[in-house]
Write a protein that holds these residues in place. Structure first.
Motif, PDB file in Angstrom:
ATOM      1  N   GLY A 175      14.538  47.429  87.659  1.00 56.60           N
ATOM      2  CA  GLY A 175      13.664  48.575  87.806  1.00 56.60           C
ATOM      3  C   GLY A 175      13.397  49.325  86.518  1.00 56.60           C
ATOM      4  O   GLY A 175      12.692  50.338  86.521  1.00 56.60           O
ATOM      5  N   ARG A 176      13.933  48.828  85.397  1.00 51.56           N
ATOM      6  CA  ARG A 176      13.687  49.414  84.075  1.00 51.56           C
ATOM      7  C   ARG A 176      12.804  48.452  83.292  1.00 51.56           C
ATOM      8  O   ARG A 176      13.259  47.689  82.439  1.00 51.56           O
ATOM      9  CB  ARG A 176      15.019  49.660  83.355  1.00 51.56           C
ATOM     10  CG  ARG A 176      15.929  50.672  84.050  1.00 51.56           C
ATOM     11  CD  ARG A 176      15.396  52.087  83.918  1.00 51.56           C
ATOM     12  NE  ARG A 176      15.292  52.461  82.517  1.00 51.56           N
ATOM     13  CZ  ARG A 176      16.298  52.994  81.818  1.00 51.56           C
ATOM     14  NH1 ARG A 176      17.473  53.184  82.391  1.00 51.56           N
ATOM     15  NH2 ARG A 176      16.132  53.325  80.559  1.00 51.56           N
ATOM     16  N   ARG A 177      11.530  48.460  83.613  1.00 51.35           N
ATOM     17  CA  ARG A 177      10.609  47.419  83.125  1.00 51.35           C
ATOM     18  C   ARG A 177      10.556  47.314  81.612  1.00 51.35           C
ATOM     19  O   ARG A 177      10.383  46.220  81.070  1.00 51.35           O
ATOM     20  CB  ARG A 177       9.206  47.655  83.694  1.00 51.35           C
ATOM     21  CG  ARG A 177       8.583  48.983  83.288  1.00 51.35           C
ATOM     22  CD  ARG A 177       7.178  49.162  83.821  1.00 51.35           C
ATOM     23  NE  ARG A 177       7.136  49.213  85.273  1.00 51.35           N
ATOM     24  CZ  ARG A 177       6.043  49.561  85.966  1.00 51.35           C
ATOM     25  NH1 ARG A 177       4.926  49.879  85.319  1.00 51.35           N
ATOM     26  NH2 ARG A 177       6.061  49.599  87.268  1.00 51.35           N
ATOM     27  N   GLU A 178      10.689  48.429  80.911  1.00 47.27           N
ATOM     28  CA  GLU A 178      10.574  48.385  79.456  1.00 47.27           C
ATOM     29  C   GLU A 178      11.656  47.520  78.834  1.00 47.27           C
ATOM     30  O   GLU A 178      11.473  46.964  77.739  1.00 47.27           O
ATOM     31  CB  GLU A 178      10.617  49.808  78.880  1.00 47.27           C
ATOM     32  CG  GLU A 178      11.977  50.506  78.926  1.00 47.27           C
ATOM     33  CD  GLU A 178      12.340  51.076  80.301  1.00 47.27           C
ATOM     34  OE1 GLU A 178      13.464  51.631  80.424  1.00 47.27           O
ATOM     35  OE2 GLU A 178      11.518  50.975  81.232  1.00 47.27           O
ATOM     36  N   ARG A 179      12.799  47.367  79.523  1.00 51.00           N
ATOM     37  CA  ARG A 179      13.896  46.586  78.965  1.00 51.00           C
ATOM     38  C   ARG A 179      13.582  45.092  78.933  1.00 51.00           C
ATOM     39  O   ARG A 179      14.223  44.333  78.197  1.00 51.00           O
ATOM     40  CB  ARG A 179      15.170  46.833  79.763  1.00 51.00           C
ATOM     41  CG  ARG A 179      15.744  48.225  79.556  1.00 51.00           C
ATOM     42  CD  ARG A 179      17.012  48.427  80.360  1.00 51.00           C
ATOM     43  NE  ARG A 179      17.627  49.723  80.074  1.00 51.00           N
ATOM     44  CZ  ARG A 179      18.646  50.229  80.753  1.00 51.00           C
ATOM     45  NH1 ARG A 179      19.171  49.533  81.764  1.00 51.00           N
ATOM     46  NH2 ARG A 179      19.145  51.401  80.434  1.00 51.00           N
ATOM     47  N   ASP A 184      18.017  43.575  73.273  1.00 51.74           N
ATOM     48  CA  ASP A 184      19.388  44.088  73.192  1.00 51.74           C
ATOM     49  C   ASP A 184      20.033  44.246  74.570  1.00 51.74           C
ATOM     50  O   ASP A 184      21.063  44.898  74.708  1.00 51.74           O
ATOM     51  CB  ASP A 184      19.417  45.421  72.445  1.00 51.74           C
ATOM     52  CG  ASP A 184      18.620  46.519  73.154  1.00 51.74           C
ATOM     53  OD1 ASP A 184      17.911  46.216  74.144  1.00 51.74           O
ATOM     54  OD2 ASP A 184      18.702  47.688  72.718  1.00 51.74           O
ATOM     55  N   ASN A 185      19.436  43.661  75.600  1.00 53.37           N
ATOM     56  CA  ASN A 185      19.973  43.752  76.953  1.00 53.37           C
ATOM     57  C   ASN A 185      19.571  42.492  77.715  1.00 53.37           C
ATOM     58  O   ASN A 185      18.764  41.684  77.235  1.00 53.37           O
ATOM     59  CB  ASN A 185      19.461  45.011  77.656  1.00 53.37           C
ATOM     60  CG  ASN A 185      17.964  44.941  77.918  1.00 53.37           C
ATOM     61  OD1 ASN A 185      17.511  44.379  78.917  1.00 53.37           O
ATOM     62  ND2 ASN A 185      17.169  45.494  76.999  1.00 53.37           N
ATOM     63  N   HIS A 186      20.113  42.334  78.928  1.00 50.07           N
ATOM     64  CA  HIS A 186      19.827  41.149  79.730  1.00 50.07           C
ATOM     65  C   HIS A 186      18.788  41.390  80.820  1.00 50.07           C
ATOM     66  O   HIS A 186      18.478  40.467  81.581  1.00 50.07           O
ATOM     67  CB  HIS A 186      21.114  40.648  80.389  1.00 50.07           C
ATOM     68  CG  HIS A 186      22.144  40.165  79.431  1.00 50.07           C
ATOM     69  ND1 HIS A 186      23.422  40.669  79.367  1.00 50.07           N
ATOM     70  CD2 HIS A 186      22.081  39.207  78.463  1.00 50.07           C
ATOM     71  CE1 HIS A 186      24.114  40.043  78.429  1.00 50.07           C
ATOM     72  NE2 HIS A 186      23.326  39.152  77.856  1.00 50.07           N
ATOM     73  N   HIS A 187      18.257  42.569  80.928  1.00 52.64           N
ATOM     74  CA  HIS A 187      17.333  42.885  82.015  1.00 52.64           C
ATOM     75  C   HIS A 187      15.989  42.191  81.796  1.00 52.64           C
ATOM     76  O   HIS A 187      15.408  42.248  80.706  1.00 52.64           O
ATOM     77  CB  HIS A 187      17.133  44.395  82.106  1.00 52.64           C
ATOM     78  CG  HIS A 187      18.379  45.124  82.514  1.00 52.64           C
ATOM     79  ND1 HIS A 187      18.442  46.495  82.609  1.00 52.64           N
ATOM     80  CD2 HIS A 187      19.611  44.673  82.871  1.00 52.64           C
ATOM     81  CE1 HIS A 187      19.651  46.860  82.999  1.00 52.64           C
ATOM     82  NE2 HIS A 187      20.375  45.768  83.153  1.00 52.64           N
ATOM     83  N   PRO A 260       6.427  44.016  80.842  1.00 55.12           N
ATOM     84  CA  PRO A 260       5.284  44.546  81.592  1.00 55.12           C
ATOM     85  C   PRO A 260       4.036  44.722  80.738  1.00 55.12           C
ATOM     86  O   PRO A 260       3.149  45.500  81.087  1.00 55.12           O
ATOM     87  CB  PRO A 260       5.822  45.906  82.032  1.00 55.12           C
ATOM     88  CG  PRO A 260       6.635  46.349  80.846  1.00 55.12           C
ATOM     89  CD  PRO A 260       7.248  45.104  80.259  1.00 55.12           C
ATOM     90  N   GLU A 261       3.960  44.011  79.598  1.00 54.62           N
ATOM     91  CA  GLU A 261       2.830  44.161  78.683  1.00 54.62           C
ATOM     92  C   GLU A 261       1.632  43.329  79.083  1.00 54.62           C
ATOM     93  O   GLU A 261       0.522  43.528  78.553  1.00 54.62           O
ATOM     94  CB  GLU A 261       3.265  43.789  77.255  1.00 54.62           C
ATOM     95  CG  GLU A 261       4.417  44.611  76.709  1.00 54.62           C
ATOM     96  CD  GLU A 261       4.078  46.086  76.640  1.00 54.62           C
ATOM     97  OE1 GLU A 261       2.922  46.415  76.314  1.00 54.62           O
ATOM     98  OE2 GLU A 261       4.972  46.916  76.924  1.00 54.62           O
TER      99      GLU A 261
END
Length: 376
Positions: A175-179, A184-187, A260-261
């Motif tokens: 739910g944190r689309r920018e990630r 630097d994260n796995h999302h 989400p780009e």
């Protein structure tokens, strides 16, 4: 559609062996190319999520509330497997996917993905244990996606082994689309691991400072279907869009798949999110569903039971409540058909069984396991 008068009555029986009474109920359905029976194996599965076939013919079925069941493919009898991990069965989370190690015959390793609590919230975990009868012995955590976060959305998660023994694991954007665009994260990522949870030295971002080394590809929203093509051995993946823009993608090392780009989907309240693919520097999907069908589960058909389905791709649909059949010419979709619409059930997973029958998991609080086999 006709229905036999026989029923199989399987109680919840989470710990005890359940005994079938009568033969499984069947419906008959006509498709464009085949007439098939819909056989119900057991009743009372609670939000089943993934399944795997054991060499002896039994099935292992995960249930999102946190159970793993062993199912007799002939009778529908099921027994709960003990020794599974504690899960965070919240929202879309819980016990998720399952896969057997490529060398299962010798090491008996069963792999599970599941959401669990940790410092800062929840995340998707990967673990494995040794199947010993009806017990998963020595279960160990192999990998936990980071960061932990709140909320019950978008855990992924499918796991697939490729022909070289690497393990691929999908992780939703939580739910944190920018990630999904940040390394630097796995999302919103597809991860590639060794079978023990280690990081392959040739992963695309291993040497990039600040990047998570497990990442194989990124810009994914919430992939809940993944499989190897039986002939080309290329990895195929599908993922949920928002309001439209569900995608089928062919992940490659280091590629950005846009979310989400770039997306064909729109916000649930209407506005556009981003330009439609293709967008420079981002991989467009080979197929998309707009409006969304909410795809989950994915299997190519290469077996003899349904000869006219050879090479077709089957995908479960949660939102439109059907099993989708896609005929392909290379990577182009040339024919689509919706099966099982009359049941009105959300479809979570689909797999091809040892005899070429299709096994389908509806996502409900009390449901049978479905087996599709030729009616003639």
């Amino acid at each position: 559609m006709c229905r036999s008068s026989t029923l199989i009555l399987i109680g919840l029986g989470f710990t005890a062996l359940t005994a079938p009474t009568l033969a499984p109920a069947t419906d008959v359905e006509n498709s464009q190319h085949h007439r098939f029976e819909i056989e119900r194996l057991g009743q009372g599965f609670s939000h089943p999520w993934g399944l795997a076939f054991l060499p002896d013919g039994d099935l292992l079925v995960t249930e999102r509330p946190g159970r793993l069941q062993r199912v007799d493919a002939g009778t529908g009898e099921r027994r709960r497997i003990e020794g599974t991990p504690d899960v965070a069965a919240t929202g879309q989370g819980g016990m998720l996917d399952i896969a057997l190690h490529p060398d299962f015959d010798t090491n008996r390793y069963v792999y599970l993905t599941y959401s669990a609590y940790g410092r800062g919230g929840m995340t998707t975990h990967l673990g494995r244990g040794v199947l010993d009868g009806d017990t998963l012995r020595d279960f160990e955590l192999l990998y936990a996606a980071t960061p932990y976060s709140g909320g019950g959305r978008h855990f992924g998660s499918r796991i697939v082994f490729d022909d070289d023994g690497y393990l691929f694991m999908t992780m939703g954007d939580r739910g944190r689309r920018e990630r999904a665009q940040q390394l630097d994260n796995h999302h919103g990522k597809l991860l590639r691991l060794h079978d023990d949870g280690g990081i392959p030295a040739d992963n695309p971002f291993v040497d990039d400072e600040g990047a998570e080394p497990a990442i194989y590809s990124y810009g994914h929203r919430n992939a809940q279907g993944m499989t190897l093509h039986p002939e080309t051995r290329v990895l195929w993946l599908h993922e949920h869009g928002p309001r439209g823009g569900d995608e089928i993608n062919l992940p490659r090392p280091g590629l950005n798949f846009g979310w989400p780009e770039a997306t064909f989907g729109t916000e649930y309240h209407g506005p556009e999110i981003a330009p439609d693919p293709p967008v420079a520097g981002m991989e467009p999907p080979i197929h998309h569903w707009t409006p969304s069908i909410a795809p989950s589960g994915m299997a190519f058909y290469y077996a003899d039971a349904f000869p006219e389905w050879q090479g077709d791709l089957f995908v479960g649909a949660l939102a439109h409540r059907h099993l989708e059949r896609l005929r392909l010419d290379g990577t182009d979709v040339v024919e689509q058909e919706r099966l099982l619409q009359g049941l009105g059930w959300r479809i979570r997973d689909v797999r091809v069984g040892p005899k070429g029958h299709l096994y389908v998991l509806p996502d409900r609080s009390s449901t049978p396991l479905l087996r599709l086999r030729p009616a003639d």
